[in-house]
Design a protein around this motif. Sequence first.
Motif, PDB file in Angstrom:
ATOM      1  N   GLU A  21      34.025  33.069  15.786  1.00 40.61           N
ATOM      2  CA  GLU A  21      34.340  33.472  14.871  1.00 40.61           C
ATOM      3  C   GLU A  21      34.622  33.549  12.962  1.00 40.61           C
ATOM      4  N   PRO A  22      33.151  33.730  12.344  1.00 35.48           N
ATOM      5  CA  PRO A  22      33.105  33.466  11.483  1.00 35.48           C
ATOM      6  C   PRO A  22      34.504  32.782  10.189  1.00 35.48           C
ATOM      7  N   SER A  23      34.452  31.790   9.543  1.00 37.04           N
ATOM      8  CA  SER A  23      35.363  31.333   8.479  1.00 37.04           C
ATOM      9  C   SER A  23      35.575  32.694   7.286  1.00 37.04           C
ATOM     10  N   PHE A  24      36.107  32.344   7.311  1.00 36.75           N
ATOM     11  CA  PHE A  24      36.689  33.677   5.743  1.00 36.75           C
ATOM     12  C   PHE A  24      35.490  32.959   4.896  1.00 36.75           C
ATOM     13  N   GLU A  25      35.396  32.168   4.223  1.00 37.14           N
ATOM     14  CA  GLU A  25      34.377  32.228   3.354  1.00 37.14           C
ATOM     15  C   GLU A  25      32.663  32.475   3.683  1.00 37.14           C
ATOM     16  N   GLU A  26      32.443  32.462   4.834  1.00 34.20           N
ATOM     17  CA  GLU A  26      31.188  33.007   6.010  1.00 34.20           C
ATOM     18  C   GLU A  26      31.209  34.761   5.915  1.00 34.20           C
ATOM     19  N   ALA A  27      32.212  35.185   6.065  1.00 34.92           N
ATOM     20  CA  ALA A  27      32.200  36.658   5.927  1.00 34.92           C
ATOM     21  C   ALA A  27      32.325  36.803   4.354  1.00 34.92           C
ATOM     22  N   LEU A  28      32.948  36.443   3.306  1.00 39.24           N
ATOM     23  CA  LEU A  28      33.448  37.172   2.280  1.00 39.24           C
ATOM     24  C   LEU A  28      31.477  37.035   1.938  1.00 39.24           C
ATOM     25  N   ALA A  29      31.079  36.135   2.129  1.00 39.73           N
ATOM     26  CA  ALA A  29      29.544  36.131   1.535  1.00 39.73           C
ATOM     27  C   ALA A  29      28.520  37.274   2.899  1.00 39.73           C
ATOM     28  N   ALA A  30      28.911  38.211   3.401  1.00 41.05           N
ATOM     29  CA  ALA A  30      28.223  38.665   3.952  1.00 41.05           C
ATOM     30  C   ALA A  30      28.458  40.587   3.283  1.00 41.05           C
ATOM     31  N   SER A  31      27.393  41.352   3.517  1.00 40.93           N
ATOM     32  CA  SER A  31      27.977  42.972   2.872  1.00 40.93           C
ATOM     33  C   SER A  31      28.636  42.477   1.081  1.00 40.93           C
ATOM     34  N   VAL A  32      28.779  41.973   0.541  1.00 37.54           N
ATOM     35  CA  VAL A  32      28.892  42.002  -0.269  1.00 37.54           C
ATOM     36  C   VAL A  32      29.058  42.921  -1.726  1.00 37.54           C
TER      37      VAL A  32
ATOM     38  N   ALA B 134      48.800  54.897   5.580  1.00 39.57           N
ATOM     39  CA  ALA B 134      48.196  53.354   5.818  1.00 39.57           C
ATOM     40  C   ALA B 134      46.353  53.861   5.663  1.00 39.57           C
ATOM     41  N   VAL B 135      45.442  52.984   4.878  1.00 38.33           N
ATOM     42  CA  VAL B 135      44.105  52.953   4.745  1.00 38.33           C
ATOM     43  C   VAL B 135      43.977  51.416   5.571  1.00 38.33           C
ATOM     44  N   VAL B 136      42.399  52.341   6.500  1.00 39.97           N
ATOM     45  CA  VAL B 136      41.462  51.348   7.187  1.00 39.97           C
ATOM     46  C   VAL B 136      40.196  51.215   5.735  1.00 39.97           C
ATOM     47  N   VAL B 137      40.128  49.628   5.722  1.00 38.22           N
ATOM     48  CA  VAL B 137      38.932  49.562   5.603  1.00 38.22           C
ATOM     49  C   VAL B 137      37.760  48.645   6.463  1.00 38.22           C
ATOM     50  N   ALA B 138      37.138  49.260   5.629  1.00 35.63           N
ATOM     51  CA  ALA B 138      35.507  48.933   7.156  1.00 35.63           C
ATOM     52  C   ALA B 138      34.657  49.222   6.364  1.00 35.63           C
ATOM     53  N   ASP B 139      33.921  47.915   6.623  1.00 36.55           N
ATOM     54  CA  ASP B 139      32.132  48.411   6.010  1.00 36.55           C
ATOM     55  C   ASP B 139      31.302  49.213   7.157  1.00 36.55           C
ATOM     56  N   ALA B 140      30.647  48.925   6.648  1.00 37.28           N
ATOM     57  CA  ALA B 140      29.222  50.634   7.937  1.00 37.28           C
ATOM     58  C   ALA B 140      29.333  48.888   8.989  1.00 37.28           C
ATOM     59  N   SER B 141      29.276  47.811   8.715  1.00 35.54           N
ATOM     60  CA  SER B 141      28.805  47.100  10.731  1.00 35.54           C
ATOM     61  C   SER B 141      30.242  47.261  11.302  1.00 35.54           C
ATOM     62  N   LYS B 142      31.125  47.269  10.725  1.00 44.93           N
ATOM     63  CA  LYS B 142      32.559  47.172  11.780  1.00 44.93           C
ATOM     64  C   LYS B 142      32.585  48.759  12.980  1.00 44.93           C
ATOM     65  N   LEU B 143      31.723  50.030  12.264  1.00 42.02           N
ATOM     66  CA  LEU B 143      31.921  50.959  12.970  1.00 42.02           C
ATOM     67  C   LEU B 143      31.151  51.642  14.077  1.00 42.02           C
TER      68      LEU B 143
ATOM     69  N   ASP C 293      46.143  57.336   8.003  1.00 39.85           N
ATOM     70  CA  ASP C 293      45.781  58.293   7.651  1.00 39.85           C
ATOM     71  C   ASP C 293      44.593  58.295   6.649  1.00 39.85           C
ATOM     72  N   THR C 294      43.884  57.385   6.776  1.00 44.33           N
ATOM     73  CA  THR C 294      42.515  57.316   5.602  1.00 44.33           C
ATOM     74  C   THR C 294      41.780  56.214   6.131  1.00 44.33           C
ATOM     75  N   LEU C 295      40.306  56.412   6.005  1.00 44.32           N
ATOM     76  CA  LEU C 295      39.085  55.613   6.640  1.00 44.32           C
ATOM     77  C   LEU C 295      38.302  55.435   5.316  1.00 44.32           C
ATOM     78  N   VAL C 296      38.363  53.929   4.987  1.00 40.35           N
ATOM     79  CA  VAL C 296      37.819  53.674   3.360  1.00 40.35           C
ATOM     80  C   VAL C 296      36.115  53.124   3.974  1.00 40.35           C
ATOM     81  N   THR C 297      34.913  53.879   3.063  1.00 42.77           N
ATOM     82  CA  THR C 297      33.672  52.633   4.258  1.00 42.77           C
ATOM     83  C   THR C 297      32.712  53.234   3.322  1.00 42.77           C
ATOM     84  N   ASP C 298      31.601  52.662   3.202  1.00 39.71           N
ATOM     85  CA  ASP C 298      30.629  52.618   2.631  1.00 39.71           C
ATOM     86  C   ASP C 298      29.532  52.929   3.015  1.00 39.71           C
ATOM     87  N   ALA C 299      28.468  53.861   2.224  1.00 42.38           N
ATOM     88  CA  ALA C 299      27.371  54.945   1.910  1.00 42.38           C
ATOM     89  C   ALA C 299      26.479  54.262   3.551  1.00 42.38           C
ATOM     90  N   ALA C 300      26.510  53.279   4.034  1.00 39.26           N
ATOM     91  CA  ALA C 300      25.333  52.877   4.875  1.00 39.26           C
ATOM     92  C   ALA C 300      26.411  53.774   6.439  1.00 39.26           C
TER      93      ALA C 300
END
Length: 274
Positions: free
Chosen positions: A76-87, A218-227, A242-249
């Motif tokens: 599992e990546p550290s918080f800092e490693e994950a923070l640097a991904a898909s900024v 409830a809103v789930v937030v997830a970038d495209a890499s997690k879909l 209720d809602t998913l917020v994701t990015d344009a990828a």
Amino acid sequence: MDPELTAARRRALAADLVAERGFVRVVELSESFGVTPVTARADLDVLERGGLVRRVHGGAVPVGGGPAAEARPEREPSFEEALAASVVPKQRIGELAASLVRSGQSIILDVGTTTLQVARALRARSDLDDLTILTNGLSIALELEAEIPRFTVVVTGGTLRPRQHSLVHPLAGSVLDEVHVDLAFIGCNGVDARMGVTNANLPEAAVKALMLRRAARAVVVADASKLGEVHLGRIAPLDAFDTLVTDAAAPAVLVGEFRDVGVEVLVAEGSERP
């Protein structure tokens, strides 16, 4: 892709690779067969439903796992490693998610790098006042500290997870059991139309599930890499949100599947779809 390679033949070859190697990644199937990662994941899903493989994070293993599967634990990546991904995508998701908040509301901000971007976007909104924010993320609490007393920040308590800066059971539920909030923003490691919203860590997944139950919306937030990804700890079915917020990828086919489940999907624009 070889035009003679039918979907059935491609899946049969994929099953053979899994049996031979003990673990095959989605990206390997995508590159080997000249298909998109979405198609490769769909092939593995079909094989899993047929009882031929077992889906794991990033790929598949033979049914029953085995030594080959156990030899490849995911670190599992550290918080800092994950923070640097898909900024940039996470920043855009954070801004769109924060736009759903209104002054006077009570909200939950789950631990995570995407929810940290929600916190930063909330700070940037000078129009907001009288927010009560509950979080189990120490990084999020520190990010919001400068906004006191404009925001009231409540930390859930619990046992500290190293590398993630998150508070989990035991005791993480002691505050959450006593509240009911207007809106919860939940992070995750995977969103799948069939398997739901999942997380790599079981203790965190349990806290996320509790947060979900304590919110009116409830809103789930997830970038495209997690879909399309599925992980060990199930938080809830997708339609519990209720809602998913994701990015344009985000692949259009997956966005369509999520909407078919009945979930509102908000896409943070600003980058081109692949």
